[in-house]
Design an enzyme around this catalytic site. Structure first.
Site, mmCIF file in Angstrom:
data_model
loop_
_atom_site.group_PDB
_atom_site.id
_atom_site.type_symbol
_atom_site.label_atom_id
_atom_site.label_comp_id
_atom_site.label_asym_id
_atom_site.label_seq_id
_atom_site.Cartn_x
_atom_site.Cartn_y
_atom_site.Cartn_z
ATOM 1 N N TYR A 105 -13.790 1.200 11.068
ATOM 2 C CA TYR A 105 -12.383 1.603 11.053
ATOM 3 C C TYR A 105 -11.968 2.177 12.410
ATOM 4 O O TYR A 105 -10.980 1.748 13.005
ATOM 5 C CB TYR A 105 -12.188 2.631 9.947
ATOM 6 C CG TYR A 105 -10.769 3.105 9.738
ATOM 7 C CD1 TYR A 105 -9.793 2.271 9.196
ATOM 8 C CD2 TYR A 105 -10.402 4.411 10.067
ATOM 9 C CE1 TYR A 105 -8.492 2.730 8.989
ATOM 10 C CE2 TYR A 105 -9.112 4.873 9.860
ATOM 11 C CZ TYR A 105 -8.162 4.026 9.314
ATOM 12 O OH TYR A 105 -6.881 4.482 9.115
ATOM 13 N N GLY A 134 0.815 -1.215 0.000
ATOM 14 C CA GLY A 134 0.000 0.000 0.000
ATOM 15 C C GLY A 134 0.845 1.261 0.000
ATOM 16 O O GLY A 134 2.076 1.219 -0.167
#
Ligand code: NAD
Ligand code: UDP
Length: 313
Positions: free
Chosen positions: A150, A17
């Site tokens: 999250y 990422g």
């Protein structure tokens, strides 16, 4: 897999990422060994292709919600989608990645006695009622909203990390990362810096959510990676805020980007997403005092590099 005793073996979860690949560049350039685990949900092999021929580097396609056995010295635990559109795409998966993934990686750290660094987030402060946010602030998080998978995911990941420290004396470190930007952000990840630059480059109107007066504090990726490395090397557990304390409104950001792109300002206002924090700015005294860390790249320089990256995509 056996461990090469002569060299530090790093495991970077989520290493394909944005932040993970920059971290891997730094570790590889120092001559360390790196194993990257990624399921390529938001990461890409192209971020790591520069290391494919290097025998210090290994890439494993694996989902960290499933256990894996490896022998490593240091675990940099970054795997988790970070942009709202990606972590909300499959919120239950995000929660599983945060809980089961962190649990699996902490289990590995315990088994092999590895140091463990968690990439946590300023989102654990929710929509903060204390401003700016010091580490001692416990946050204002909605436990049942669209950002909760999250926010609460990272909160339980922090809890797990500290319980492994208390129960098993693990050397854990928790970094609370504030909005970070730079090359290798995905052009379509919906985050504000990438969105506004891409819209500007395509000569489209820039989308501003709400009245655009909400604030964020943007840290350039190189500064952030310096902070993560300093934290891993320090005799410190945190949690510690890592971010650039220069706070601006989203409208100001759009104005700066328009100026840098040399285009006239064209904004379109859209509804503010639910639970979108109205203000965010880190107190970084802990990082300054204990890690001798402070961000060095200002928004002007950082945006210049980021815009060049998106121009060359
Ligand atoms: P990113 O989406 O670019 O990187 C996350 C990586 O994790 C991706 O390569 C993705 O494919 C991988 N991944 C996701 N779920 C996985 C799973 N179940 N198994 C294996 N791999 C998985 O995001 P980023 O911006 O590089 O963020 C990295 C970490 O830093 C995240 O944990 C994020 O929460 C944290 N963080 C980032 C920011 C920021 O501004 N970039 C701010 C705060 C916290
Ligand atoms: N935002 C915006 N326009 C966009 C994308 C985001 O106004 O095209 C706003 C968003 O509502 C938030 C801020 O910019 O208030 C930062 O959003 P981002 O998703 O980058 O980060 P986060 O909200 O997770 O801090």
């Amino acid at each position: 897999m056996t461990k090469n005793k002569s060299n530090t073996v790093n495991l970077v979860t989520g290493g394909a990422g944005f932040l993970g690949s920059h971290l891997i560049d730094r570790l590889m350039n120092k001559g360390e060994e790196v194993i990257c685990i990624d399921n390529f949900f938001t990461g890409a092999k192209k971020n790591l292709v520069q290391w494919f021929d290097n025998s210090n580097f290994e890439l494993i396609r694996h989902d960290i919600t499933k256990p894996i056995t490896l022998e490593v010295d240091r675990i940099w635990h970054l795997a988790c989608p970070a942009s709202p559109i990606h972590y909300q795409f499959n919120p239950i998966k995000t929660a599983k990645t945060s809980f089961l993934g962190t649990y699996n990686m902490l289990g590995m750290a315990k088994r092999v006695g590895a140091q463990f660094l968690l990439a946590s987030t300023s989102e654990i402060y929710g929509d903060p009622e204390v401003h700016p946010q010091p580490e001692s602030y416990r946050g204002n998080v909605n436990p049942i909203g669209i950002r909760s998978c999250y926010d609460e995911g990272k909160r339980i990941a922090e809890t797990l990390s500290f319980d492994y420290k208390r129960s098993h004396n693990l050397d854990i470190k928790v970094a609370r990362i504030f909005n970070t930007y730079g090359p290798r952000m995905l052009p379509n990840d919906g985050r504000v810096v990438s969105n506004l630059i891409m819209q500007g480059l395509k000569n489209e109107s820039m989308t501003l959510y709400g009245d655009g007066k909400q604030t964020r504090s943007f840290c350039y990726v190189d500064d952030l990676i310096n902070g993560l490395i300093k934290l891993m090397n320090a005799n410190l557990h945190g949690p510690i805020n890592l971010g650039n304390p220069k706070e601006i409104t989203i409208i100001e950001l759009a104005e700066i980007i328009s100026k840098k792109l040399n285009i006239s300002e064209k904004f379109i206002f859209k509804d503010l997403p639910k639970d979108d924090p109205l203000q965010r700015k880190p107190v970084i005294k802990e990082a300054k005092d204990n890690l001798n860390w402070t961000p060095l790249v200002d928004l002007d320089q950082g945006l210049e590099k980021t815009i060049n990256y998106f121009k060359n995509l």
